[in-house]
Design a protein around this motif. Structure first.
Motif, short mmCIF file in Angstrom:
data_model
loop_
_atom_site.label_atom_id
_atom_site.label_comp_id
_atom_site.label_asym_id
_atom_site.label_seq_id
_atom_site.Cartn_x
_atom_site.Cartn_y
_atom_site.Cartn_z
N GLY A 381 -1.89 -2.32 4.30
CA GLY A 381 -1.32 -1.99 2.99
C GLY A 381 -1.80 -2.90 1.88
N LEU A 382 -0.91 -3.06 0.87
CA LEU A 382 -1.30 -3.81 -0.33
C LEU A 382 -1.13 -5.31 -0.13
CD1 LEU A 382 0.57 -1.71 -3.07
CD2 LEU A 382 -1.81 -1.49 -2.32
N ASN A 383 -1.96 -6.08 -0.83
CA ASN A 383 -1.70 -7.51 -0.97
C ASN A 383 -1.18 -7.73 -2.40
OD1 ASN A 383 -3.89 -7.76 -2.76
ND2 ASN A 383 -5.33 -8.10 -1.08
N GLU A 386 -3.52 -6.54 -5.27
CA GLU A 386 -3.64 -5.08 -5.40
C GLU A 386 -2.35 -4.47 -5.95
OE1 GLU A 386 -6.60 -4.56 -1.55
OE2 GLU A 386 -4.43 -4.46 -1.32
N ALA A 387 -1.22 -5.02 -5.48
CA ALA A 387 0.06 -4.50 -5.96
C ALA A 387 0.16 -4.68 -7.47
CB ALA A 387 1.21 -5.22 -5.25
N ARG A 390 -1.93 -2.22 -9.36
CA ARG A 390 -1.37 -0.86 -9.36
C ARG A 390 -0.01 -0.79 -10.04
NH1 ARG A 390 -2.60 1.79 -3.50
NH2 ARG A 390 -4.67 0.91 -3.23
N GLY A 430 3.11 -3.62 2.28
CA GLY A 430 1.96 -4.33 2.85
C GLY A 430 2.42 -5.52 3.67
#
Ligand SMILES: Cc1cc2nc3c(=O)[nH]c(=O)nc-3n(C[C@H](O)[C@H](O)[C@H](O)COP(=O)(O)OP(=O)(O)OC[C@H]3O[C@@H](n4cnc5c(N)ncnc54)[C@H](O)[C@@H]3O)c2cc1C
Length: 500
Positions: A381-383, A386-387, A390, A430
Motif C-alpha cells: 500500500g501507501l507510504n 505517497e499518502a 494523494r 499501507g
C-alpha cells in the motif's frame, strides 16, 4: 544453461527440451500468449482450464526469469547464506562451532541448481502440453491484428496477451562496454566464489545478493548512485537494512555518482568510484550490474499492430488492454510492480477481461512486496510520502520488534511493524514491516486491506504466543488504545465504581 551438469540438463529438458517439435496449428485460438514466464504460464493454464483453445510461445526457457534466473536461484543462495550467518552467530546462543568451519560455494551452487531443477517440472513444456495447451518454442512476432508468427508457423488468434517480461538493463556507466560483467542472467552460473565482487545498484536484487555473497565469504563492494539504499522504501526501514549489510561486511558506497570501470590484470575489473567526499579505487574479480530492468519489446512487431510502448514497457489501460483492443498484456512488460506474485494476479485479471468481458483493474490490485535480506523488508500500500501526494491524511502506529517476546528469544529484534490508517479511522492504507520473516507477515496486512478488515479488528484476532506475527496484533492494540478517550475512560471508571 551453464554449467552443463546433471541438474541443469534436467532443468533444460523440462523448460526447453531439445527434441521438442512444435505442434501444427488447427484453427483459430481463443488466446495466443507470447512469453512463458509467470504471467504467460498463469494466463495459459487458467484459460485452458476454463475451456479456451490456447497457444503459448516461449523463445528461451519456460518459467521465465523467476524459475531460471530470478526468485528461485536467488532465494536458494540466500537460504545458504542465512545458514552461514547463523553458524557465525551461533556463539551468542551458547553453541560453539569449531574454528575453520568451511563454506563450500560449489556445493551451495550445486544445491541451488538441484532444487531449481526439482521445481522445474511445474513450468515444463510437458506439463503445459498435458493441460491441452499448444506450446511453441520460438520467437513470437505479430504479423497483424489476428496473426502471430513463430518461426515459419502462423497462429490465428481472437485475443493475444503479451507476457514477454523484462531483462537487466545496461546503465550508461563509463567503461561498462569494455569489461565482462554479470547480470542476473549469468550470476547463477558461477561455480567459484568471487574473492571480491562489485555490485552496482543497491535496489532489492543488489542488496539481497550483496548480503548473501558477503555471508558466503566474498569481499563485497556495493555501489549506489543515490545517497541511500532501497530508495523506494521507508527511510527508517532502509536504514536498518543498511546497518545490517555493513555488519555483514558489505563495503557500501552510496552517493557513487561518478563511476568508471576498466579492465585490470588477470581478468579483473577496476572500479573507480567518487562518492561525495571519498574516492575509491577498487579491483574486483567479478562485477554484478543490478540497476534497473528493460522491457522485452524488441522483435515483437508491436508497430505492425498499433501497440504503443515506451522505455517503461507496453502501454496498457487500467483493464490490461493495450492500444490494440484485441491485445492485452500482463507482468513485468507492462507494470511497475515487477514481482512474480504481481505477474500471477495480473494474469488472472487478464483472463477475466479478455475472455469474459470482465472489468478487473490493475489499480485495484493490492500488491505487497518483500526484499529478502536479513532482516526482510516488506511493504504494501501507501507510504507516508505517497499518502501526502494523494491528499490522504494518515495516522501511523508502530510496534518495534524489540518489544515482541518471540523476536527477543530468537535474537531477531531489529525491525518494526508500522501500519498507516486513514486518519480518524482504522482503515489500513499501507504498512511496512522489517523483521526476519517480514515477507510472511505482510500477508496478514494484505488480507486485511483486500477484505476491508480494520486495524482495530486485527487486535481482536488471537495470535499464538510467542510468535513474531504477534507484532501485528500489538499494532492493533496500539490503535485501540487511541479509542480510549478521556470521556470513554471516565464512563468506564464510573461503571466499575458502581459495581463495587
Ligand atoms: C535476481 C532476481 C530476483 C528476483 N526475486 C524475486 C522475488 O523474490 N520475488 C518476486 O516476486 N519477484 C522476484 N523477481 C522478479 C520476477 O522474477 C519477475 O517479476 C517475474 O519473473 C515476471 O514474470 P513475467 O512473466 O512478467 O516475465 P518473465 O519471467 O521475464 O518472462 C517473460 C518470458 O517471455 C519470453 N519472451 C520474451 N520475448 C519473447 C518473444 N518475442 N517470443 C517468445 N518469448 C519471449 C522470455 O524468454 C521469458 O521467458 C526477481 C527478479 C530477479 C531478476
Amino acid at each position: 544453461m551453464l554449467p552443463e551438469d546433471e541438474h541443469n540438463k534436467k532443468l533444460v529438458s523440462h523448460v526447453h527440451p531439445a527434441d521438442w517439435t512444435n505442434p501444427t496449428p488447427s484453427g483459430k485460438y481463443n488466446l495466443v500468449i507470447i512469453g512463458a514466464g509467470t504471467a504467460g504460464l498463469v494466463t495459459a493454464a487458467a484459460a485452458a482450464e476454463l475451456g479456451a483453445k490456447v497457444a503459448l510461445i516461449e523463445r528461451h526457457f519456460m518459467g521465465g526469469d523467476c524459475l531460471n534466473v530470478g526468485c528461485v536461484p536467488s532465494k536458494a543462495i540466500i537460504s545458504a547464506a542465512r545458514v552461514a550467518a547463523s553458524v557465525k552467530d551461533a556463539g551468542q546462543f551458547g553453541i560453539h562451532v569449531p574454528e575453520g568451519t568451511e563454506i563450500n560455494f560449489k556445493q551451495v551452487m550445486s544445491r541451488m541448481r538441484k532444487l531449481r531443477s526439482e521445481i522445474s517440472p511445474h513450468d515444463s513444456v510437458e506439463r503445459f502440453s498435458s493441460l491441452g495447451i499448444d506450446v511453441y518454442l520460438g520467437q513470437g512476432e505479430f504479423i497483424d491484428s489476428s496473426h502471430i508468427s513463430v518461426d515459419d508457423t502462423q497462429l490465428h488468434f481472437s485475443k493475444a496477451v503479451i507476457c514477454t517480461g523484462a531483462r537487466a538493463s545496461a546503465p550508461p556507466i563509463e567503461g561498462l562496454d569494455s569489461i565482462d560483467y554479470l547480470t542476473n542472467e549469468t550470476l547463477f552460473s558461477l561455480t567459484e566464489l568471487p574473492k571480491r565482487i562489485g555490485i552496482i545498484g543497491a535496489g532489492p536484487i543488489g542488496c539481497e545478493m550483496a548480503q548473501a555473497f558477503a555471508r558466503l565469504g566474498s569481499e563485497v563492494y556495493l555501489v549506489e548512485a543515490a545517497d541511500s539504499i532501497l530508495t523506494k522504501e521507508n527511510p527508517d526501514a532502509a536504514a536498518i537494512i543498511r546497518e545490517q549489510l555493513i555488519n555483514d561486511g558489505v563495503k557500501l558506497m552510496c552517493g557513487g555518482k561518478e563511476l568508471k570501470l576498466s579492465p585490470a590484470d588477470e581478468q579483473q575489473i577496476r572500479m573507480q568510484v567518487n562518492s561525495g567526499e571519498c574516492n575509491h579505487d577498487i579491483t574486483v574479480d567479478q562485477l554484478l550490474v543490478a540497476v534497473g530492468r528493460a522491457p522485452n519489446t524488441e522483435g515483437l512487431g508491436l508497430e505492425k499492430v498499433g501497440v504503443k510502448y515506451s522505455k517503461k514497457g507496453v502501454v496498457i489501460d487500467d483493464h490490461f488492454r493495450t492500444t490494440n483492443k484485441r491485445i492485452f498484456a500482463a507482468g513485468d512488460i507492462c507494470s511497475p510492480y515487477q514481482f512474480t506474485h504481481a505477474a500471477d494476479f495480473m494474469a488472472r485479471s487478464v483472463i477475466r477481461n479478455a475472455l469474459f468481458f470482465g472489468r478487473a483493474k490493475h489499480s485495484s490490485l493490492v500488491i505487497p512486496w518483500c526484499t529478502y535480506t536479513s532482516p526482510e523488508l516488506a511493504h504494501v500500500g501507501l507510504n507516508p510520502t505517497e499518502a501526502e501526494k494523494r491528499g490522504v491524511k494518515i495516522d501511523t502506529f508502530t510496534q518495534p520488534m524489540a518489544e515482541v517476546d518471540r523476536a527477543i528469544l530468537d535474537g531477531e529484534t531489529k525491525g518494526f511493524v508500522c501500519v498507516h490508517v486513514k486518519k480518524g479511522s482504522d482503515k489500513i492504507v499501507g504498512a511496512t514491516i522489517v523483521a526476519n520473516h517480514a515477507g510472511d507477515m505482510i500477508g496478514s496486512i494484505s488480507i486485511a486491506m483486500t477484505q476491508g478488515i480494520g486495524l482495530g479488528s486485527i487486535a481482536n484476532c488471537i495470535h499464538p504466543y510467542p510468535t513474531q506475527g504477534e507484532a501485528i496484533r500489538k499494532v492493533g492494540d496500539l490503535y485501540n488504545k487511541t479509542r480510549l478517550t478521556p470521556t470513554v475512560a471516565s464512563i468506564m471508571k464510573r461503571l466499575i465504581d458502581w459495581q463495587r
